[in-house]
Design an enzyme around this catalytic site. Structure first.
Site, short mmCIF file in Angstrom:
data_model
loop_
_atom_site.label_atom_id
_atom_site.label_comp_id
_atom_site.label_asym_id
_atom_site.label_seq_id
_atom_site.Cartn_x
_atom_site.Cartn_y
_atom_site.Cartn_z
N SER A 24 86.62 -70.41 -58.83
CA SER A 24 85.78 -70.95 -59.89
C SER A 24 86.63 -71.45 -61.07
O SER A 24 87.67 -70.87 -61.39
CB SER A 24 84.83 -69.86 -60.39
OG SER A 24 84.34 -70.18 -61.67
N SER A 25 86.17 -72.52 -61.70
CA SER A 25 86.88 -73.03 -62.89
C SER A 25 86.85 -71.99 -64.02
O SER A 25 87.66 -72.03 -64.94
CB SER A 25 86.24 -74.33 -63.37
OG SER A 25 84.86 -74.14 -63.56
N ASP A 26 85.92 -71.03 -63.92
CA ASP A 26 85.82 -69.99 -64.95
C ASP A 26 86.78 -68.82 -64.69
O ASP A 26 86.78 -67.84 -65.44
CB ASP A 26 84.39 -69.42 -65.01
CG ASP A 26 83.43 -70.38 -65.68
OD1 ASP A 26 83.87 -71.09 -66.61
OD2 ASP A 26 82.26 -70.42 -65.28
N HIS A 45 78.69 -64.29 -64.44
CA HIS A 45 78.40 -65.28 -65.48
C HIS A 45 77.21 -66.11 -65.03
O HIS A 45 77.19 -66.62 -63.92
CB HIS A 45 79.62 -66.18 -65.69
CG HIS A 45 79.36 -67.33 -66.61
ND1 HIS A 45 78.74 -67.19 -67.83
CD2 HIS A 45 79.62 -68.65 -66.48
CE1 HIS A 45 78.65 -68.37 -68.42
NE2 HIS A 45 79.16 -69.28 -67.62
N HIS A 121 77.03 -71.33 -75.30
CA HIS A 121 77.34 -71.36 -73.87
C HIS A 121 76.35 -70.50 -73.09
O HIS A 121 75.33 -71.01 -72.63
CB HIS A 121 78.80 -70.93 -73.68
CG HIS A 121 79.30 -71.04 -72.28
ND1 HIS A 121 80.62 -70.90 -71.95
CD2 HIS A 121 78.64 -71.24 -71.11
CE1 HIS A 121 80.77 -71.05 -70.63
NE2 HIS A 121 79.57 -71.25 -70.11
ZN LIG Z 1 79.08 -71.31 -68.05
#
Ligand SMILES: [Zn+2]
Length: 182
Positions: A24-26, A45, A121
């Site tokens: 994941s980019s997170d 998330h 966010h």
């Molecule tokens: Zn997010």
């Protein structure tokens, strides 16, 4: 749809250990939290709408009743907004840093308040295992929903009494927990 085989295994430096897909980019946000708080073993998330509404408004989720107190020992904090340099730089890592800083500055123990609202966010929740992290994300969303409606019913509503917050949290999570008799 995602399946178990799609899960990418990474080490704490973000190196892929196993899996065919990209993580994941997170991922950098998660790594900051795992390193800062070794006691947490799973992070979830979401952009669940009610919790995200509070994050977008930049306000904490205050404890208004025992549903909240059973899981969160006090307000679920909202972080400050990231500044332009943080957003344009290592954004995902900075998101993790601002979460950790929020808990440090406000003297909140991440195991006692297992969630955060990242300003503008959305929420992150965590736990000792993935099941608990998902449960905490779901409870957060329910509490956010009830808190927003409660404030519509009574805009001056204040937080639950400290003694009731304490009683409910401790009977489920304290040393002498009796909830469910486990
Ligand atoms: Zn997010």
């Amino acid at each position: 749809m995602m399946e178990a085989k799609d899960i990418v295994i990474c080490d704490l430096d973000g190196n892929v250990i196993d899996g065919k897909l990209q993580p994941s980019s997170d991922l950098p946000t998660h790594l900051v939290l795992y390193k800062a708080w070794p006691q947490i073993r799973a992070i979830v998330h979401t952009h669940s709408p009610w919790a995200t509404m509070l994050a977008q408004a930049g306000v904490d989720l205050e404890p208004l009743g025992t549903t909240h107190a059973d899981t969160f020992f006090g307000s679920v904090p909202c972080t400050r907004e990231l500044i332009q340099e943080e957003i344009e730089g290592a954004y995902e890592e900075q998101t993790g840093q601002v979460i950790v800083k929020t808990f440090e500055e406000r003297h909140i123990a991440p195991e006692q308040v297992p969630a955060v609202l990242v300003a503008s966010h959305g929420p992150f929740a965590w736990g000792h295992d993935p099941k608990e992290a998902v449960e905490n994300a779901l409870i957060l969303e329910q509490c956010a929903w009830m808190a927003i409606i409660d404030r519509l019913i009574d805009p001056s509503l204040s937080a639950v009494q400290l003694c009731l917050l304490d009683r409910h949290y401790q009977r489920k999570h304290g040393k002498n927990a009796t909830y469910g008799q486990h």
